[in-house]
Design an enzyme around this catalytic site. Structure first.
Site, short mmCIF file in Angstrom:
data_model
loop_
_atom_site.label_atom_id
_atom_site.label_comp_id
_atom_site.label_asym_id
_atom_site.label_seq_id
_atom_site.Cartn_x
_atom_site.Cartn_y
_atom_site.Cartn_z
CB CYS A 32 -0.70 0.47 18.68
SG CYS A 32 -0.15 0.40 16.91
CB CYS A 59 -3.64 -4.98 30.93
SG CYS A 59 -3.35 -6.40 29.96
CB CYS A 67 3.45 -6.90 2.61
SG CYS A 67 2.00 -6.23 3.17
CB CYS A 81 -0.81 0.04 1.20
SG CYS A 81 -0.01 0.16 2.75
CB CYS A 111 -3.26 -6.26 23.84
SG CYS A 111 -1.49 -5.65 23.78
CG HIS A 121 3.51 -8.53 27.86
ND1 HIS A 121 2.61 -7.99 28.53
CD2 HIS A 121 4.03 -9.32 28.96
CE1 HIS A 121 2.19 -8.57 29.52
NE2 HIS A 121 3.14 -9.33 29.84
CB CYS A 179 6.30 -0.53 19.18
SG CYS A 179 6.50 -1.55 17.71
CB CYS A 225 0.40 -4.89 20.53
SG CYS A 225 1.70 -5.83 19.52
CB CYS A 265 1.87 -5.29 12.44
SG CYS A 265 2.87 -4.09 13.33
CB CYS A 295 2.02 -3.53 9.24
SG CYS A 295 0.91 -3.17 7.99
CB CYS A 347 7.08 0.55 3.91
SG CYS A 347 6.35 -1.07 5.13
CB CYS A 396 3.62 -2.77 27.76
SG CYS A 396 1.98 -1.93 27.56
FE1 SF4 Z 1 0.92 -6.61 27.55
FE2 SF4 Z 1 -0.63 -5.49 25.99
FE3 SF4 Z 1 -1.32 -5.22 28.39
FE4 SF4 Z 1 0.58 -3.97 27.46
S1 SF4 Z 1 -1.46 -3.63 26.91
S2 SF4 Z 1 0.81 -4.98 29.51
S3 SF4 Z 1 1.56 -5.26 25.97
S4 SF4 Z 1 -1.10 -7.42 27.28
#
Ligand code: SF4
Length: 329
Positions: free
Chosen positions: A276, A249, A152, A57, A255, A222, A264, A283, A286, A184, A60, A225
Site C-alpha cells: 500500500c 510520510c 473478517c 468477498c 496512514c 511504521h 508488510c 496503511c 487492516c 485484508c 483471501c 517503512c
Molecule cells: Fe510511518 Fe506511515 Fe509515515 Fe510510513 S508513511 S513513516 S508507516 S506514518
C-alpha cells in the site's frame, strides 16, 4: 532428495524454510534438513484441510490462489489435501456436504475459516441450509488446528461495521487456540508459512496478544517503512498532486502504520513487488482488531499524530518548508 523437494522446487522450499527458520530457533542449514523431514512425513499422508467461507468477498481465497512462488496449485495438489472449499472445489450440493461431514467425523484436520460469523440473526449467512455459526462450531470440535484467515475471520473486519453482528472465530470458538492471520486480504506467505510451521512442529506458533504469529506480526508497518526518515523529520505529504512530495510520510493522509503490526513493509505484496505505502496510499490498519470501523476515515489523521509530529519536529509542516528546503528534501 526428500519427497517434499520433489513436489515443491528447491527455491520454493528454501523460501518456506527461511520463513519458519527464525520462529523455530534454527539456522538456515538446520532448518532445511529438519523442515524437509517433518513436512515429508506429514505430506506422505497429505494433511486434510477444511476451508470454510462465511461473510467474505473471497479476497483471501483470491490472494491464496494468486500465489506465484510456489503456485497455489502446487500447494493444493501436492502439499495439503483440501477436502472442502466452496470457491475452488469441483463438487457441489449434497456431494460436497457429504465430504465435509466425513472429514469432520474423522477429525485431525486443519480448519481454515475465511469471512466473519454473523450473530445478530442466524439467517444472515446460511450455507447448505445451516447457519454459518453452527458450521464453524461443529468443524472446530475435531480440528487439530484452527486458523482464522484474513481480517473478517479474525476480528470481524468490514462486515463488523454493518448490521449482522459479525464476529471473528475467537469470539465463537473459545475452548481452543485460534491462530489469527489478519490483514485484508490474507498474505499468502503468512498463511502458507503458518501451515508449514504447524506441519513441522505440530504446535501453534508463538502468538501475540491478538492471536497473531509473532514471526509475521511482531513489528509495526511504521518500524520498517521506507518513508520513515521523512516522518522523523516531520516532512509529511499534504498535496497528492505535488510530485516533489511523492515519497514523503503519509501520516497526514491517514496512514495507520504506527499502530499496525504486520511485516508488510519488509515482506511486501504481489510476490515481493510492492505494498500500500509504496503505491502512495497510507496503511489502512487492516491487520488490527479495530479494522474497519475503528480505522475510518481511512484518509484522515484520526489519531492527531500528524499535528503532534509537526509540533515537535525540527522542520515542522511541509507547508512551512522554504523552497530551498524542499529541494534539499
Ligand atoms: Fe510511518 Fe506511515 Fe509515515 Fe510510513 S508513511 S513513516 S508507516 S506514518
Amino acid at each position: 532428495m526428500s519427497p517434499i523437494l520433489g513436489e515443491i522446487n528447491r527455491r520454493d522450499f528454501l523460501k518456506y524454510s527461511a520463513v519458519t527458520a527464525a520462529a523455530l530457533g534454527l539456522s538456515q542449514a538446520d532448518v532445511v534438513t529438519k523442515v524437509s523431514e517433518a513436512i515429508a512425513a506429514s505430506t506422505s499422508k497429505k494433511p486434510p484441510v477444511i476451508w470454510l467461507e462465511g461473510q467474505d468477498c473471497a479476497g483471501c481465497t483470491t490472494s491464496f490462489a494468486s500465489a506465484l512462488n510456489p503456485p497455489a496449485a502446487s500447494i493444493i495438489l501436492d502439499t495439503i489435501s483440501v477436502r472442502y472449499h466452496e470457491t475452488i472445489m469441483a463438487a457441489a450440493g449434497y456431494k460436497s456436504e457429504e465430504v465435509l461431514h466425513a472429514t469432520v467425523k474423522k477429525g485431525g484436520y486443519v480448519l481454515l475459516v475465511e469471512g466473519s460469523i454473523p450473530t445478530a440473526d442466524r439467517r444472515f449467512c446460511m450455507v447448505g441450509g445451516r447457519p454459518f455459526k453452527e458450521i464453524v462450531e461443529e468443524c472446530a470440535k475435531n480440528a487439530a488446528a484452527i486458523i482464522a484467515v484474513g481480517a473478517c475471520a479474525t476480528y470481524g473486519g468490514i462486515p463488523a461495521a454493518g448490521p449482522t453482528g459479525a464476529k471473528g472465530v475467537r469470539d465463537i470458538v473459545k475452548n481452543k487456540p485460534i491462530i489469527n492471520i489478519s490483514t485484508c486480504p490474507v498474505h499468502v506467505d503468512h498463511l502458507v508459512g503458518t501451515i508449514v510451521y504447524y506441519l513441522t512442529t505440530k504446535k501453534v506458533p508463538p502468538l501475540d496478544k491478538e492471536g497473531r504469529p509473532v514471526m509475521y506480526f511482531g513489528e509495526t508497518v511504521h518500524d520498517n517503512c521506507r518513508r520513515r526518515s521523512y516522518f522523523e523529520e516531520g516532512i509529511v505529504l499534504e498535496d497528492w498532486n505535488d510530485p516533489k512530495q511523492k515519497n514523503w510520510c503519509l501520516i497526514d493522509k491517514g496512514c495507520k502504520g504506527p499502530d499496525t503490526y504486520s511485516d508488510c513493509s519488509v515482506r511486501k505484496w504481489n510476490d515481493g513487488l510492492n505494498f500500500c505505502i509504496d503505491c502512495g496510499a497510507g496503511c489502512h490498519g487492516c491487520a488490527e482488531p479495530t479494522f474497519y470501523a475503528g480505522m475510518t476515515p481511512l484518509y484522515s489523521d484520526i489519531t492527531g499524530k500528524a499535528d503532534e509530529l509537526k509540533e515537535k519536529t525540527r522542520l515542522g509542516s511541509a507547508k512551512q518548508l522554504t523552497d530551498k528546503q524542499r529541494k534539499e528534501v
